[in-house]
Design a protein around this motif. Structure first.
Motif, PDB file in Angstrom:
ATOM      1  N   SER A 110      56.751  20.467 182.107  1.00  0.00           N
ATOM      2  CA  SER A 110      57.019  21.493 180.922  1.00  0.00           C
ATOM      3  C   SER A 110      58.416  21.399 180.232  1.00  0.00           C
ATOM      4  O   SER A 110      59.267  21.075 181.087  1.00  0.00           O
ATOM      5  CB  SER A 110      56.692  22.952 181.641  1.00  0.00           C
ATOM      6  N   ILE A 111      58.307  21.357 178.903  1.00  0.00           N
ATOM      7  CA  ILE A 111      59.593  21.182 178.369  1.00  0.00           C
ATOM      8  C   ILE A 111      59.458  22.421 177.225  1.00  0.00           C
ATOM      9  O   ILE A 111      58.810  22.781 176.585  1.00  0.00           O
ATOM     10  CB  ILE A 111      59.581  19.915 177.533  1.00  0.00           C
ATOM     11  N   ARG A 112      60.738  23.162 177.349  1.00  0.00           N
ATOM     12  CA  ARG A 112      61.252  24.177 176.721  1.00  0.00           C
ATOM     13  C   ARG A 112      61.952  23.949 175.454  1.00  0.00           C
ATOM     14  O   ARG A 112      62.977  23.359 175.584  1.00  0.00           O
ATOM     15  CB  ARG A 112      61.720  25.282 177.544  1.00  0.00           C
ATOM     16  N   VAL A 113      61.452  24.406 174.313  1.00  0.00           N
ATOM     17  CA  VAL A 113      62.261  23.984 172.990  1.00  0.00           C
ATOM     18  C   VAL A 113      62.457  25.335 172.091  1.00  0.00           C
ATOM     19  O   VAL A 113      61.596  25.943 172.051  1.00  0.00           O
ATOM     20  CB  VAL A 113      61.672  22.706 172.140  1.00  0.00           C
ATOM     21  N   PRO A 114      63.387  25.475 171.378  1.00  0.00           N
ATOM     22  CA  PRO A 114      63.513  26.714 170.510  1.00  0.00           C
ATOM     23  C   PRO A 114      62.552  26.807 169.364  1.00  0.00           C
ATOM     24  O   PRO A 114      62.517  25.747 168.895  1.00  0.00           O
ATOM     25  CB  PRO A 114      65.224  26.705 170.301  1.00  0.00           C
ATOM     26  N   LYS A 115      62.307  27.978 169.151  1.00  0.00           N
ATOM     27  CA  LYS A 115      61.312  27.933 168.072  1.00  0.00           C
ATOM     28  C   LYS A 115      62.150  27.908 166.697  1.00  0.00           C
ATOM     29  O   LYS A 115      63.004  28.212 166.620  1.00  0.00           O
ATOM     30  CB  LYS A 115      60.641  29.623 168.250  1.00  0.00           C
ATOM     31  N   GLY A 116      61.204  27.545 165.654  1.00  0.00           N
ATOM     32  CA  GLY A 116      61.620  27.660 164.276  1.00  0.00           C
ATOM     33  C   GLY A 116      62.474  26.513 163.791  1.00  0.00           C
ATOM     34  O   GLY A 116      63.337  26.655 162.963  1.00  0.00           O
ATOM     35  N   LYS A 117      62.350  25.244 164.459  1.00  0.00           N
ATOM     36  CA  LYS A 117      63.315  24.225 164.201  1.00  0.00           C
ATOM     37  C   LYS A 117      62.508  23.154 163.373  1.00  0.00           C
ATOM     38  O   LYS A 117      62.957  21.835 163.009  1.00  0.00           O
ATOM     39  CB  LYS A 117      63.992  23.597 165.424  1.00  0.00           C
ATOM     40  N   GLY A 118      61.301  23.420 163.086  1.00  0.00           N
ATOM     41  CA  GLY A 118      60.417  22.370 162.565  1.00  0.00           C
ATOM     42  C   GLY A 118      59.865  21.285 163.224  1.00  0.00           C
ATOM     43  O   GLY A 118      59.996  21.366 164.563  1.00  0.00           O
ATOM     44  N   LYS A 119      59.458  20.104 162.843  1.00  0.00           N
ATOM     45  CA  LYS A 119      59.229  18.904 163.633  1.00  0.00           C
ATOM     46  C   LYS A 119      60.348  18.378 164.140  1.00  0.00           C
ATOM     47  O   LYS A 119      61.280  17.930 163.506  1.00  0.00           O
ATOM     48  CB  LYS A 119      58.532  17.840 162.627  1.00  0.00           C
ATOM     49  N   ILE A 120      60.375  18.120 165.260  1.00  0.00           N
ATOM     50  CA  ILE A 120      61.360  17.777 166.162  1.00  0.00           C
ATOM     51  C   ILE A 120      60.917  16.564 167.036  1.00  0.00           C
ATOM     52  O   ILE A 120      59.645  16.710 167.582  1.00  0.00           O
ATOM     53  CB  ILE A 120      62.222  18.725 167.055  1.00  0.00           C
ATOM     54  N   ALA A 121      61.873  15.695 167.560  1.00  0.00           N
ATOM     55  CA  ALA A 121      61.346  14.805 168.429  1.00  0.00           C
ATOM     56  C   ALA A 121      61.971  15.257 169.856  1.00  0.00           C
ATOM     57  O   ALA A 121      63.190  15.610 170.091  1.00  0.00           O
ATOM     58  CB  ALA A 121      62.113  13.223 168.121  1.00  0.00           C
ATOM     59  N   ILE A 122      60.938  15.314 170.800  1.00  0.00           N
ATOM     60  CA  ILE A 122      61.176  15.787 172.136  1.00  0.00           C
ATOM     61  C   ILE A 122      61.268  14.695 173.083  1.00  0.00           C
ATOM     62  O   ILE A 122      60.458  13.792 172.997  1.00  0.00           O
ATOM     63  CB  ILE A 122      60.278  16.977 172.510  1.00  0.00           C
ATOM     64  N   THR A 123      62.203  14.550 173.776  1.00  0.00           N
ATOM     65  CA  THR A 123      62.385  13.688 174.973  1.00  0.00           C
ATOM     66  C   THR A 123      62.195  14.052 176.306  1.00  0.00           C
ATOM     67  O   THR A 123      62.784  15.150 176.563  1.00  0.00           O
ATOM     68  CB  THR A 123      63.671  12.918 175.067  1.00  0.00           C
ATOM     69  N   CYS A 124      61.418  13.844 177.051  1.00  0.00           N
ATOM     70  CA  CYS A 124      60.964  14.396 178.296  1.00  0.00           C
ATOM     71  C   CYS A 124      61.942  13.897 179.276  1.00  0.00           C
ATOM     72  O   CYS A 124      62.449  12.821 179.355  1.00  0.00           O
ATOM     73  CB  CYS A 124      59.584  13.771 179.203  1.00  0.00           C
ATOM     74  N   PRO A 125      62.489  14.902 180.123  1.00  0.00           N
ATOM     75  CA  PRO A 125      63.698  14.707 180.990  1.00  0.00           C
ATOM     76  C   PRO A 125      63.345  13.877 182.214  1.00  0.00           C
ATOM     77  O   PRO A 125      64.346  13.414 182.870  1.00  0.00           O
ATOM     78  CB  PRO A 125      64.250  16.159 181.359  1.00  0.00           C
ATOM     79  N   MET A 126      61.951  13.810 182.413  1.00  0.00           N
ATOM     80  CA  MET A 126      61.623  13.299 183.608  1.00  0.00           C
ATOM     81  C   MET A 126      61.403  11.864 183.420  1.00  0.00           C
ATOM     82  O   MET A 126      61.645  10.915 184.305  1.00  0.00           O
ATOM     83  CB  MET A 126      60.350  13.963 184.183  1.00  0.00           C
ATOM     84  N   CYS A 127      60.513  11.728 182.419  1.00  0.00           N
ATOM     85  CA  CYS A 127      59.862  10.010 182.254  1.00  0.00           C
ATOM     86  C   CYS A 127      60.502   9.569 180.958  1.00  0.00           C
ATOM     87  O   CYS A 127      60.160   8.360 180.687  1.00  0.00           O
ATOM     88  CB  CYS A 127      58.307  10.137 182.191  1.00  0.00           C
ATOM     89  N   LYS A 128      61.373  10.314 180.367  1.00  0.00           N
ATOM     90  CA  LYS A 128      61.958   9.658 179.152  1.00  0.00           C
ATOM     91  C   LYS A 128      61.034   9.355 178.046  1.00  0.00           C
ATOM     92  O   LYS A 128      61.583   8.611 177.074  1.00  0.00           O
ATOM     93  CB  LYS A 128      62.861   8.357 179.501  1.00  0.00           C
ATOM     94  N   THR A 129      59.902   9.812 177.876  1.00  0.00           N
ATOM     95  CA  THR A 129      58.859   9.893 176.945  1.00  0.00           C
ATOM     96  C   THR A 129      59.372  10.524 175.833  1.00  0.00           C
ATOM     97  O   THR A 129      59.633  11.730 175.927  1.00  0.00           O
ATOM     98  CB  THR A 129      57.431  10.043 177.405  1.00  0.00           C
ATOM     99  N   GLU A 130      59.331  10.126 174.525  1.00  0.00           N
ATOM    100  CA  GLU A 130      59.347  10.617 173.265  1.00  0.00           C
ATOM    101  C   GLU A 130      58.242  11.014 172.415  1.00  0.00           C
ATOM    102  O   GLU A 130      57.568  10.184 172.342  1.00  0.00           O
ATOM    103  CB  GLU A 130      60.472   9.958 172.566  1.00  0.00           C
ATOM    104  N   PHE A 131      58.115  12.295 172.168  1.00  0.00           N
ATOM    105  CA  PHE A 131      56.950  12.689 171.159  1.00  0.00           C
ATOM    106  C   PHE A 131      57.529  13.591 170.289  1.00  0.00           C
ATOM    107  O   PHE A 131      58.230  14.296 170.438  1.00  0.00           O
ATOM    108  CB  PHE A 131      55.917  13.156 172.102  1.00  0.00           C
ATOM    109  N   ILE A 132      56.674  13.620 169.119  1.00  0.00           N
ATOM    110  CA  ILE A 132      57.060  14.664 167.968  1.00  0.00           C
ATOM    111  C   ILE A 132      56.081  15.694 167.984  1.00  0.00           C
ATOM    112  O   ILE A 132      54.900  15.523 168.056  1.00  0.00           O
ATOM    113  CB  ILE A 132      56.961  13.820 166.728  1.00  0.00           C
ATOM    114  N   LYS A 133      56.786  16.909 167.897  1.00  0.00           N
ATOM    115  CA  LYS A 133      55.934  18.114 167.860  1.00  0.00           C
ATOM    116  C   LYS A 133      56.592  19.026 166.865  1.00  0.00           C
ATOM    117  O   LYS A 133      57.857  18.992 166.789  1.00  0.00           O
ATOM    118  CB  LYS A 133      55.852  18.989 169.170  1.00  0.00           C
ATOM    119  N   LYS A 134      55.841  20.210 166.305  1.00  0.00           N
ATOM    120  CA  LYS A 134      56.391  21.166 165.608  1.00  0.00           C
ATOM    121  C   LYS A 134      56.738  22.282 166.472  1.00  0.00           C
ATOM    122  O   LYS A 134      55.808  22.907 167.007  1.00  0.00           O
ATOM    123  CB  LYS A 134      55.323  21.672 164.613  1.00  0.00           C
ATOM    124  N   SER A 135      58.039  22.893 166.198  1.00  0.00           N
ATOM    125  CA  SER A 135      58.369  24.074 167.134  1.00  0.00           C
ATOM    126  C   SER A 135      58.263  25.370 166.478  1.00  0.00           C
ATOM    127  O   SER A 135      58.146  25.425 165.189  1.00  0.00           O
ATOM    128  CB  SER A 135      59.724  23.917 167.530  1.00  0.00           C
TER     129      SER A 135
END
Length: 135
Positions: A110-135
């Motif tokens: 589980s990764i917590r990101v702030p709302k309202g930032k638009g499309k952001i690249a999220i990096t997993c702190p465990m496995c370092k996988t990067e994925f793009i999601k809309k916040s």
């Protein structure tokens, strides 16, 4: 009388969390039984209540400390996992207004990101996988 009971209980396991749970469960089933009008179902519930109470007293007066301790540890493990699940869900519900929670597609973290930032690249702190999601 008090000394007699104290001497009687010496060497016996006594009451623990699992015994408390069993007694509360038996009283809850007895309360539910008041509102059931089907005779066979009432009989089944009353037999179940008797079995639960007998098992609870058996555990209380048992001299096998090791087995009763293992049963209580199993109960506490289950109880704590349920308690942890609901506290985590309550925490997520409280943070839902300001944060968005995503799961890593690779490891499920589980990764917590702030709302309202638009499309952001999220990096997993465990496995370092990067994925793009809309916040």
């Amino acid at each position: 009388m008090r000394d007699w009971f104290r001497r009687f209980m010496q060497g016996r396991y006594g009451v623990d969390h699992f015994s408390h749970f069993l007694v509360i469960l038996a009283f809850l089933l007895m309360f539910i039984q008041l509102f059931i009008h089907h005779d066979v179902l009432r009989l089944i519930i009353s037999v179940l209540v008797m079995i639960i109470l007998i098992f609870s007293y058996y555990r209380t007066f048992s001299r096998n400390h090791y087995q009763r301790y293992r049963e209580n540890e199993w109960y506490l493990k289950c109880h704590n996992s349920v308690k942890y699940f609901f506290s985590r869900e309550r925490n997520n519900m409280q943070q839902r207004k300001t944060y968005k929670i995503f799961r890593c597609p690779n490891c499920g973290q589980s990764i917590r990101v702030p709302k309202g930032k638009g499309k952001i690249a999220i990096t997993c702190p465990m496995c370092k996988t990067e994925f793009i999601k809309k916040s």
